[in-house]
Scaffold this motif. Structure first.
Motif, PDB file in Angstrom:
ATOM      1  N   PHE A   4       0.840  -1.202   0.000  1.00 58.79           N
ATOM      2  CA  PHE A   4       0.000   0.000   0.000  1.00 58.79           C
ATOM      3  C   PHE A   4       0.877   1.255   0.000  1.00 58.79           C
ATOM      4  O   PHE A   4       0.567   2.247  -0.673  1.00 58.79           O
ATOM      5  N   ARG A  98     -11.832   0.727   4.905  1.00 60.79           N
ATOM      6  CA  ARG A  98     -11.789  -0.716   5.117  1.00 60.79           C
ATOM      7  C   ARG A  98     -13.067  -1.345   4.557  1.00 60.79           C
ATOM      8  O   ARG A  98     -14.103  -0.697   4.488  1.00 60.79           O
ATOM      9  N   VAL A  99     -12.980  -2.599   4.176  1.00 60.84           N
ATOM     10  CA  VAL A  99     -14.162  -3.311   3.704  1.00 60.84           C
ATOM     11  C   VAL A  99     -15.114  -3.505   4.888  1.00 60.84           C
ATOM     12  O   VAL A  99     -14.727  -4.024   5.936  1.00 60.84           O
ATOM     13  N   VAL A 132      -7.014  -0.294  -6.121  1.00 60.60           N
ATOM     14  CA  VAL A 132      -7.483  -0.374  -4.732  1.00 60.60           C
ATOM     15  C   VAL A 132      -8.196  -1.700  -4.484  1.00 60.60           C
ATOM     16  O   VAL A 132      -7.974  -2.370  -3.465  1.00 60.60           O
ATOM     17  N   ARG A 136      -6.805  -4.351  -1.774  1.00 62.48           N
ATOM     18  CA  ARG A 136      -7.619  -4.743  -0.618  1.00 62.48           C
ATOM     19  C   ARG A 136      -7.950  -6.229  -0.651  1.00 62.48           C
ATOM     20  O   ARG A 136      -7.976  -6.900   0.386  1.00 62.48           O
ATOM     21  N   ALA A 139      -4.982  -8.117   0.541  1.00 63.13           N
ATOM     22  CA  ALA A 139      -4.830  -7.934   1.984  1.00 63.13           C
ATOM     23  C   ALA A 139      -5.847  -8.780   2.749  1.00 63.13           C
ATOM     24  O   ALA A 139      -5.520  -9.423   3.753  1.00 63.13           O
ATOM     25  N   LEU A 140      -7.079  -8.803   2.264  1.00 66.44           N
ATOM     26  CA  LEU A 140      -8.121  -9.583   2.938  1.00 66.44           C
ATOM     27  C   LEU A 140      -7.814 -11.075   2.904  1.00 66.44           C
ATOM     28  O   LEU A 140      -8.146 -11.813   3.849  1.00 66.44           O
ATOM     29  N   ASN A 145      -7.536  -6.208   6.959  1.00 69.11           N
ATOM     30  CA  ASN A 145      -8.541  -5.298   6.407  1.00 69.11           C
ATOM     31  C   ASN A 145      -7.978  -3.885   6.505  1.00 69.11           C
ATOM     32  O   ASN A 145      -8.049  -3.237   7.546  1.00 69.11           O
ATOM     33  N   ILE A 146      -7.387  -3.413   5.429  1.00 74.06           N
ATOM     34  CA  ILE A 146      -6.648  -2.151   5.420  1.00 74.06           C
ATOM     35  C   ILE A 146      -7.468  -1.058   4.756  1.00 74.06           C
ATOM     36  O   ILE A 146      -8.077  -1.274   3.703  1.00 74.06           O
ATOM     37  N   SER A 147      -7.463   0.124   5.350  1.00 79.09           N
ATOM     38  CA  SER A 147      -8.115   1.286   4.752  1.00 79.09           C
ATOM     39  C   SER A 147      -7.107   2.021   3.873  1.00 79.09           C
ATOM     40  O   SER A 147      -6.134   2.581   4.372  1.00 79.09           O
ATOM     41  N   PRO A 148      -7.322   2.031   2.541  1.00 79.09           N
ATOM     42  CA  PRO A 148      -6.411   2.792   1.678  1.00 79.09           C
ATOM     43  C   PRO A 148      -6.350   4.266   2.074  1.00 79.09           C
ATOM     44  O   PRO A 148      -5.274   4.875   2.043  1.00 79.09           O
TER      45      PRO A 148
END
Length: 211
Positions: A4, A98-99, A132, A136, A139-140, A145-148
């Motif tokens: 990221f 985040r998702v 993005v 994500r 990452a998931l 669970n990362i917030s861009p």
């Protein structure tokens, strides 16, 4: 998180990035470094697009009210049929936060798109959204669970600060941390890598990968 951070550097500092970061294009080297390959699907973002995107990033990362998030997203060229602040802000958050499992439920999605609909999605952001989504998703798959928006906030803030008169950019108040020079927002180098310290690490990694 390193991946990221590389994308934050490419998008906001270079304005040139690979829009196809699927897992097959990311290698984990024996020494733990990342190897990025296949830069065949790349996108160049003009400065005005990067500045507009940076405003959205900061607004979403800061948990700003719908009106501020929607105003920033409109400056990218995004439009909805009813021009609803709530709808436009929701789309920005879906893209850059985040998702949220709650938003994956059919009833929630149907209710959102029953309230308004996308009228125009800016072409320049299509590649950003693709990148993005892939980042994500990767990452998931690793249970991260990362917030861009939160991860990219420091780079976005730095870009805005470098092209604004003190305290304001495009008519919007900059967060006091940006005006005061703290590009990491809360001062946490782990959560918000600081351009200078954080970006230097990305640059160092890029130089190693070039060899």
């Amino acid at each position: 998180r390193s991946l990221f951070d590389v994308y934050a550097f490419e998008i906001f500092e270079w304005g040139f990035f690979n829009s196809d970061p699927h897992p097959g294009n990311v290698l984990v080297l024996p020494d733990g470094r990342l190897g990025l390959i296949d830069y065949g699907q790349c996108k160049t973002l003009p400065l005005d697009v990067r500045l507009a995107l940076a405003e959205v990033i900061v607004a979403v990362a800061d948990g700003a009210a719908d009106a501020r998030v929607a105003a920033a997203f409109r400056r990218t060229g995004f439009r909805s049929e009813k021009d609803s602040d709530a709808f436009i802000a929701a789309i920005a958050r879906i893209m850059l936060s985040r998702v949220d499992p709650a938003l994956m439920r059919g009833k929630t999605r149907k209710a959102l798109f029953a309230s308004d609909r996308v009228a125009h999605f800016p072409p320049d952001l299509t590649s950003v959204w693709r990148a993005v989504a892939l980042l994500r998703g990767s990452a998931l798959s690793l249970r991260c669970n990362i917030s861009p928006a939160e991860r990219w906030r420091a780079h976005a803030s730095a870009l805005l600060a470098s092209h604004a008169r003190p305290g304001r950019v495009h008519g919007v108040e900059l967060p006091s941390a940006v005006v005061g020079g703290d590009m990491a927002g809360d001062g946490s180098a782990d959560e918000h890598p600081r351009p200078g310290a954080g970006a230097a690490g990305v640059l160092d990694g890029s130089r190693r990968l070039d060899r």
